[in-house]
Design an enzyme around this catalytic site. Structure first.
Site, short mmCIF file in Angstrom:
data_model
loop_
_atom_site.label_atom_id
_atom_site.label_comp_id
_atom_site.label_asym_id
_atom_site.label_seq_id
_atom_site.Cartn_x
_atom_site.Cartn_y
_atom_site.Cartn_z
N ASP A 154 0.83 -1.19 0.00
CA ASP A 154 0.00 0.00 0.00
C ASP A 154 0.88 1.25 0.00
O ASP A 154 1.87 1.34 0.72
CB ASP A 154 -0.91 0.00 1.25
CG ASP A 154 -2.01 1.04 1.17
OD1 ASP A 154 -1.68 2.23 1.02
OD2 ASP A 154 -3.19 0.65 1.27
N ARG A 169 -12.96 -1.69 9.40
CA ARG A 169 -12.30 -2.91 8.94
C ARG A 169 -10.77 -2.79 9.06
O ARG A 169 -10.12 -3.69 9.58
CB ARG A 169 -12.70 -3.21 7.50
CG ARG A 169 -12.03 -4.46 6.92
CD ARG A 169 -12.61 -4.83 5.58
NE ARG A 169 -11.86 -5.90 4.92
CZ ARG A 169 -11.95 -7.20 5.22
NH1 ARG A 169 -12.78 -7.58 6.20
NH2 ARG A 169 -11.24 -8.09 4.56
N ASP A 210 28.58 -7.43 41.75
CA ASP A 210 29.42 -7.83 40.62
C ASP A 210 30.87 -7.95 41.10
O ASP A 210 31.15 -7.76 42.28
CB ASP A 210 29.28 -6.79 39.50
CG ASP A 210 29.64 -7.35 38.13
OD1 ASP A 210 30.43 -8.30 38.08
OD2 ASP A 210 29.14 -6.83 37.11
N ARG A 214 25.83 0.35 27.26
CA ARG A 214 24.90 0.34 28.39
C ARG A 214 25.61 0.53 29.72
O ARG A 214 25.21 1.33 30.54
CB ARG A 214 24.10 -0.97 28.39
CG ARG A 214 23.04 -1.04 29.50
CD ARG A 214 22.07 -2.18 29.29
NE ARG A 214 21.17 -2.37 30.41
CZ ARG A 214 20.09 -1.64 30.63
NH1 ARG A 214 19.77 -0.66 29.80
NH2 ARG A 214 19.30 -1.87 31.68
N HIS A 262 48.50 39.75 25.36
CA HIS A 262 48.16 41.13 25.68
C HIS A 262 48.57 41.52 27.11
O HIS A 262 48.62 42.71 27.44
CB HIS A 262 46.67 41.42 25.44
CG HIS A 262 45.76 40.93 26.51
ND1 HIS A 262 45.05 39.76 26.43
CD2 HIS A 262 45.41 41.47 27.71
CE1 HIS A 262 44.31 39.59 27.52
NE2 HIS A 262 44.51 40.62 28.32
N ASP A 300 46.62 35.75 20.77
CA ASP A 300 46.74 36.27 22.14
C ASP A 300 47.24 35.18 23.09
O ASP A 300 46.55 34.79 24.04
CB ASP A 300 45.40 36.83 22.60
CG ASP A 300 45.53 37.64 23.88
OD1 ASP A 300 46.66 38.04 24.22
OD2 ASP A 300 44.50 37.86 24.54
N SER A 346 42.95 37.79 32.94
CA SER A 346 43.53 37.55 31.63
C SER A 346 44.79 36.70 31.73
O SER A 346 45.59 36.86 32.65
CB SER A 346 43.88 38.89 30.95
OG SER A 346 42.72 39.57 30.57
N GLY A 347 44.97 35.83 30.76
CA GLY A 347 46.14 34.97 30.73
C GLY A 347 46.00 33.71 31.55
O GLY A 347 46.80 32.78 31.43
#
Length: 812
Positions: A169, A183, A439, A452, A624, A667, A762-763
């Site tokens: 189909d 049906r 276990d 898993r 910088h 930089d 910075s840095g």
């Protein structure tokens, strides 16, 4: 009469242009299709299935062929064990059978969709129509007498009452219904490949060109565009070959392109004609990232009312119900349509584009004692387990292959019954490794949908609860004080006699030798205590002392040289706090828990930048930070400090011998210290990343520094904060940094603001935990303001400069 593509081509070459025009995508699919592409793979899983066939097979592909050709029943899944070369074809899958953990086993389940075409080969277990009516069994004669029965159509898979398409189909699988008045009806079976539902989050087709016809770049490639969407970073997103995908919540599938001038582009994937699969029941509380939250909270964490998703005022946006049709973007309720950290919304406040929402957690279990902050200087010990690890209550949360553990309270990506409710005495808190079922050793479910579970990366203890595998020795001030490194300026041992055997005079004494310069008052950092040998003036020949012999003013001491220090990079001796609060509004670090952090100072001791120790004699910082002077003598490096005042006895001070900026003006810069740092519990180099390695988006990393705190507490102490890395593709959107971020840089920060690096940071380092070691992936570079919403910080991508770093260190 139907015919295969190869048959049509052979019968008439005139048909070839038409076939290529109308079936190109189908042909590409066939050429690229691997037999395993039709299956979902889960490692470490086993199904309890009474109906099975057992075969010998040399590979998973051979086992898949057994499943495809199974003639005793409809094969829906197969199990393969490589050690035994055993193949089990199964009638059931995880939807209908019980799943167990088993080592060395791999489960393959057929994808639950029609695949290409009309679904003639569909062998799934859907047994309801698109209206939800239960299907009639194909072998039954009531309530409807069927034309299609298992006897008449033995190869059509007409078993039980499962949806099938025995008559080819055009509309796909169907079934006779149990409703006497209806049906038959069609079933809602999703199409797998040639179209997309929703925003294409689950599209797994083979289209590999963009809307403008550009070829897609492979996901596992960094050329021509470097990116964080690597298959190993997003194992659940099926980032295979160069196929179009939607791993990050875009309105539709996309890919990076092979054009150097076009970083990425959407793909032209048509929407499926069949309706999308019905959504899972939504939660009214927060679980994980809250992508399935369907509650009605419509106010942000800062009290702003949410804007309607269908509205473009006051904020224009693309997160509309039309672009995200399956995300329940109803009204103005908080949602998470694009995989953010938690549900959020656009706000009706014109100054706040969007904010996160406070959604109550689904987790009813209280925080365990293990989740409480560690003591201020809790020394890190190697975690180990005793016996089979049933009593292990540590905080390890990675498997032997480096996969992150899934939280025990979570059912995603793996459903299971190992919960705190079912195993109240197993210590199943957060995502820590445990052994609830006795276990052989601790394990966990993984966050990788294709694996898993796995055993955890833990060693077994000896009888005293100590790790049985010895750690490499570490030559430090604490463990071996009676040897010297270089000229012994940092020597703090207790030798108090000269090389000729004379007893040393106390440094605070003026008898028998008067001296005004080398005293505890004039040299407070030189360790001039009692009468121990020291080197306060940096004498090249090593430690010395004034003697108690009136005839000899001073002499050198005979102290052996220390062997080269051995250390593990990126492993602190004091457990970090790992604060991810809202260093602007971060939190004060545990002292010395980031032992690679250095303070870069002026020649007179004023802090102005950060940096990172990457080798006993080398520091990585931002270029910088070195703009004021090109003279090494203008700078000093302080190591081993927690307080900005640097009053701790652990502080080491080094002059800078050389400074080298990256030649192409990135930089990033290297500082060579005048002499190596003494590696000890307070001073340890960080690890460097692999060359050109790229972080995945939203990976949690940490920054540290003594920078401007903008009035928040903790000024003067080393502060830290954790926030996610943001893929450049997202960071360069107009509402964020609007294309300013370059390929050699990366973004990190909380999009809503509140936490960021600032002036003085910075840095400094952006470090990320890789299994049990911290790796420096970024150098703090620039930003638009500090902790502003929609303006994350920008960092130089260290992995791009590994060859340069190595060549500079080797040649200097």
């Amino acid at each position: 009469m139907q015919c295969e593509v190869k048959c049509l081509v052979r019968k008439s070459t005139k048909l070839l242009p038409m076939i290529l025009k109308h079936n190109l995508r189908f042909i590409v699919y066939l050429l690229n299709l691997n037999i395993l592409d039709g299956y979902v793979r889960t490692e470490g899983a086993w199904l309890l299935n009474p109906m099975k066939q057992v075969y010998r097979a040399n590979s998973e592909e051979e086992c898949a062929e057994k499943c495809e050709n199974e003639d005793k029943f409809a094969c829906r899944a197969f199990l393969f064990t490589s050690k035994d070369q055993q193949c089990l074809t199964l009638t059931e899958n995880t939807k209908t059978a019980m799943i167990f953990r088993r080592a060395n086993a791999v489960l393959y389940e057929k994808r639950k969709c029609k695949k290409i075409g009309k679904g003639v080969n569909y062998r799934g277990t859907e047994a309801k129509t698109q209206k939800g009516v239960r299907c009639q069994k194909w072998a039954d004669n009531a309530p409807h007498k069927p034309n299609y029965t298992p006897e008449k159509y033995p190869n059509a898979g007409l078993e039980e009452n499962y949806c099938r398409n025995p008559d080819k189909d055009e509309k796909g699988p169907w079934c006779y219904t149990t409703d006497p008045d209806t049906r038959f009806d069609y079933c809602n079976i999703p199409e797998c490949e040639e179209c997309m539902h929703c925003s294409g989050e689950n599209y797994r087709g083979v289209v590999a060109t963009t809307v403008s016809g550009l070829e897609c770049q492979r996901w596992d490639s960094q050329q021509p565009h470097s990116h964080g969407y690597l298959p190993e970073n997003f194992p659940e997103k099926d980032l295979k070959n160069n196929y179009c995908r939607n791993p990050d919540g875009e309105p539709r599938p996309w890919c990076f392109t092979t054009s150097p001038t076009k970083r990425w582009e959407y793909c032209d994937i048509p929407r499926c004609t069949t309706p999308p699969p019905p959504p899972a029941p939504g939660r009214q509380c927060l679980s994980g990232r809250g992508e399935d939250y369907r509650g009605t909270v419509s106010v942000t964490e800062y009290g702003n009312t949410c804007q309607h998703w269908s509205s473009q005022s006051p904020h224009r946006h693309a997160r509309t119900p039309e672009n995200y049709p399956c995300q329940s973007l109803d009204e103005n309720y908080c949602r998470n349509p694009d995989g953010e950290q938690r549900p959020w919304c656009y706000t009706t406040n014109t100054t706040a584009r969007w904010e996160y929402c406070n959604i109550p957690s689904c987790d009813i279990w209280p925080l365990s004692a293990e989740a409480v902050d560690e003591p201020e200087q809790a020394e890190v010990t190697e975690e180990c387990y005793q016996g089979n690890g049933v009593t292990y209550r540590g905080t390890a949360s990675f498997t032997v292959t480096g996969k992150k553990c899934q939280a025990w309270s979570s059912m995603s990506p793996h459903r299971h019954n190992k919960t705190a409710e079912n195993f109240p005495n197993a210590g199943l808190s957060q995502n820590y490794c445990r052994n609830p079922d006795a276990d052989s050793r601790p394990w966990c479910y993984t966050t990788d949908p294709s694996v898993r579970w796995e055993y955890c990366d833990l060693k077994k203890c000896d009888g005293q609860g100590l790790q049985t595998v010895p750690k490499p020795p570490q030559t430090t001030l604490e463990t071996n004080p009676d040897c010297i490194i270089e000229n012994g300026v940092d020597y703090r041992g207790t030798v108090a006699k000269t090389a000729r055997g004379r007893t040393c005079q106390e440094w605070s004494s003026q008898k028998p030798h008067s001296h005004d310069y080398f005293t505890p008052r004039t040299h407070p950092r030189a360790g001039l205590e009692k009468n121990y040998c020291r080197n306060p003036d940096g004498d090249v020949n090593g430690p010395w002392c004034y003697t108690t012999d009136p005839r000899k003013a001073w002499e050198y001491c005979d102290i052996p040289k220390c062997p080269p220090p051995q250390y593990e990079c990126g492993k602190s001796k004091f457990r970090p706090k790992l604060c991810a609060q809202r260093i602007v509004a971060g939190c004060v670090s545990h002292p010395h828990s980031w032992p690679w952090q250095i303070s870069l100072r002026t020649s007179y001791g004023m802090h102005f930048c950060g940096g990172t120790l990457i080798d006993p004699q080398w520091v990585l910082t931002a270029a910088h930070c070195l703009e004021k002077s090109s003279r090494p003598a203008a700078y000093k490096v302080y190591l081993g400090l927690h307080k900005e005042l640097a009053t701790e006895p652990s502080v080491q001070i080094r002059d800078v011998e050389k400074l080298i900026k990256e030649p192409r003006r990135a930089d990033i810069a290297l500082l060579k210290l005048s002499r190596p740092a003494v590696i000890n519990n307070h001073v340890i180099p960080v690890c460097l990343p692999k060359e050109n390695s790229v972080l995945g988006g939203r990976e949690e990393c940490y920054v540290t520094g003594w920078g401007d705190t903008r009035g928040t507490r903790g000024d003067g102490y080393l502060k830290e904060t954790g926030f996610p890395v943001i893929e450049n593709k997202i960071c360069n959107r107009p509402e964020f940094l609007n294309g300013r971020v370059k390929n050699h840089e990366l973004c990190a920060g909380n999009i809503h603001g509140g936490t960021d690096t600032c002036q003085g940071d910075s840095g400094g380092p952006l470090v990320c935990l890789d299994q049990d070691k911290f790796v420096q992936h970024g150098v703090t570079s620039w930003g638009l303001g500090c902790a502003q919403p929609m303006k994350p910080g920008v960092y130089v991508r260290v992995s791009n400069y590994i060859p340069w770093i190595k060549s500079v260190m080797e040649s200097n």
